[in-house]
Design an enzyme around this catalytic site. Sequence first.
Site, mmCIF file in Angstrom:
data_model
loop_
_atom_site.group_PDB
_atom_site.id
_atom_site.type_symbol
_atom_site.label_atom_id
_atom_site.label_comp_id
_atom_site.label_asym_id
_atom_site.label_seq_id
_atom_site.Cartn_x
_atom_site.Cartn_y
_atom_site.Cartn_z
ATOM 1 N N GLU A 1 0.794 -1.229 0.000
ATOM 2 C CA GLU A 1 0.000 0.000 0.000
ATOM 3 C C GLU A 1 0.829 1.284 0.000
ATOM 4 O O GLU A 1 0.782 2.056 0.961
ATOM 5 C CB GLU A 1 -0.953 0.029 1.198
ATOM 6 C CG GLU A 1 -1.927 -1.125 1.227
ATOM 7 C CD GLU A 1 -3.095 -0.887 2.185
ATOM 8 O OE1 GLU A 1 -3.157 0.175 2.817
ATOM 9 O OE2 GLU A 1 -3.952 -1.775 2.275
ATOM 10 N N GLU B 1 -5.444 -8.440 0.752
ATOM 11 C CA GLU B 1 -6.118 -8.088 2.008
ATOM 12 C C GLU B 1 -7.567 -7.781 1.709
ATOM 13 O O GLU B 1 -7.882 -7.090 0.738
ATOM 14 C CB GLU B 1 -5.527 -6.825 2.665
ATOM 15 C CG GLU B 1 -4.267 -7.043 3.416
ATOM 16 C CD GLU B 1 -3.707 -5.750 4.004
ATOM 17 O OE1 GLU B 1 -4.492 -4.848 4.382
ATOM 18 O OE2 GLU B 1 -2.479 -5.649 4.074
HETATM 19 C C1 GCO Z 1 -3.097 -2.078 5.163
HETATM 20 C C2 GCO Z 1 -2.963 -2.731 6.073
HETATM 21 C C3 GCO Z 1 -3.260 -3.195 7.361
HETATM 22 C C4 GCO Z 1 -4.410 -2.570 8.039
HETATM 23 C C5 GCO Z 1 -5.697 -2.924 7.392
HETATM 24 C C6 GCO Z 1 -6.913 -2.396 8.093
HETATM 25 O O1 GCO Z 1 -2.213 -2.576 4.394
HETATM 26 O O2 GCO Z 1 -3.885 -1.163 5.138
HETATM 27 O O3 GCO Z 1 -2.060 -3.716 5.575
HETATM 28 O O4 GCO Z 1 -2.045 -2.903 7.956
HETATM 29 O O5 GCO Z 1 -4.415 -3.013 9.336
HETATM 30 O O6 GCO Z 1 -5.734 -2.407 6.097
HETATM 31 O O7 GCO Z 1 -6.877 -1.013 8.104
#
Ligand code: GCO
Length: 454
Positions: A171, A359
């Site tokens: 991200e 995710e």
């Molecule tokens: C992300 C995240 C997580 C967060 C999840 C929830 O990459 O945004 O990998 O670290 O915890 O997205 O907000």
Amino acid sequence: MSDPKILASRFPADFTFGVATAAFQIEGAARQDGRRPSIWDAFCAMPGRVHNGDTGEVACDHYHRLDEDLDLIQSMGITAYRFSIAWPRILPEGTGRINEKGLDFYDRLVDGCKARGIQTFATLYHWDLPLALMGDGGWTARSTAYAFQRYAKVVMARLGDRLDSVATFNEPWCSVWLSHLYGIHAPGERNMEAALAALHTTNLAHGLAVEAIRHVAPKVPVGIVLNAHSVIAGSDSAADKAAAGRAFDFHNGAFFGPVFNGEYPASLLGALGERMPTVEEGDLSIINQKLDWWGLNYYTPMRVSDDPSKGAEFPATKPAPFVSQTVTDIGWEVFAPALGALVEDLYEAYDLPPCYITENGACYNMEPVDGVVDDQPRIDYYAQHLQVVADLAQAGFPMKGYFAWSLMDNFEWAEGYGMRFGLVHVDYGTQVRTLKKSGAWYSKLISDANARIT
Ligand code: GCO
């Protein structure tokens, strides 16, 4: 609709089901075995930055409970684990000396997965930049891209023979815009010039790392994980539709454009190009290398309308109201169709390799009652989104796998420990782990998927 057996039958035979975590969110042991601080340790120490003053000092104490946690994954029947590696354990100052004890930990993690039949999906950067690099400007300094390349090389030389997959970044939207423009994540800047510098350094670092990985460990499939935004116009007006287009370029195109098509979006360059750092000759071809896969992290849509106010910074949008009535405990709208539309739009706009949903998940803060965590809304969320992934696969999109976020409750960045995304509940006082109803459901989905194949 949430019958795991019916759902499981809709996925391709070789589809991977896994769980995801990230180093800073679970490991703890912040000062152990030579680890030095990251920008997140420093950010947590700043008053008012993280809910409740929470820190990553202990987190889920995963560093000390590695075997127990890998046993947990295995006991759930999960055969793929996406985790991240902490740069400040490997090169505590970001550059310079290598800390063997840091590498030893990930050696044990990878071997522990292999011994349990769990595939290893490593991420090199999930936001824990060694604090020492801030002295040079952190991600705003071009030198950090070269430091990252060296770090990638060191990790792959040690673990590359046993990794099933590697991602350069998790991200970058968060570590660039959220961290340097919106001030919500470490280092907490609110500065467009800094953000644009971080943008280009990060993209360059990705490309340099891909080169390093391919050189040191050519057999490991390499990709990048992006939290692309499903941008939806708040109305059918021409102004709102144009706003959605600008938002797509700013939130998605700034990363997808250079990585997959070798160019920054024209609208971004038009509006902000003069404030960008120099894009040197050859940078874009370093950034734009064919990847083996890409990862999509998706939670919620982004609804926008035009912001007509004078001096509104590009992309000049403001949030538009939610459409779905369902909202998770962190305040995010639940709207699964946006995931399908997003994947379609991205394959249309960019030259993309196969996709993993790296995710997806929901924040619900139910606590155990008599040892049971009844989190039915999380099951509903997973079922709805997995249906969309199955639809995409059936429509011919190259969907390779799905990782639930997250294995267990953990440090939710600026929200601290208040917001829970786990399939497994963590009692932070005792470190007791309790499988939630959703965890049992996901486990059943996987066993049904496996039973169908064998
Ligand atoms: C992300 C995240 C997580 C967060 C999840 C929830 O990459 O945004 O990998 O670290 O915890 O997205 O907000």
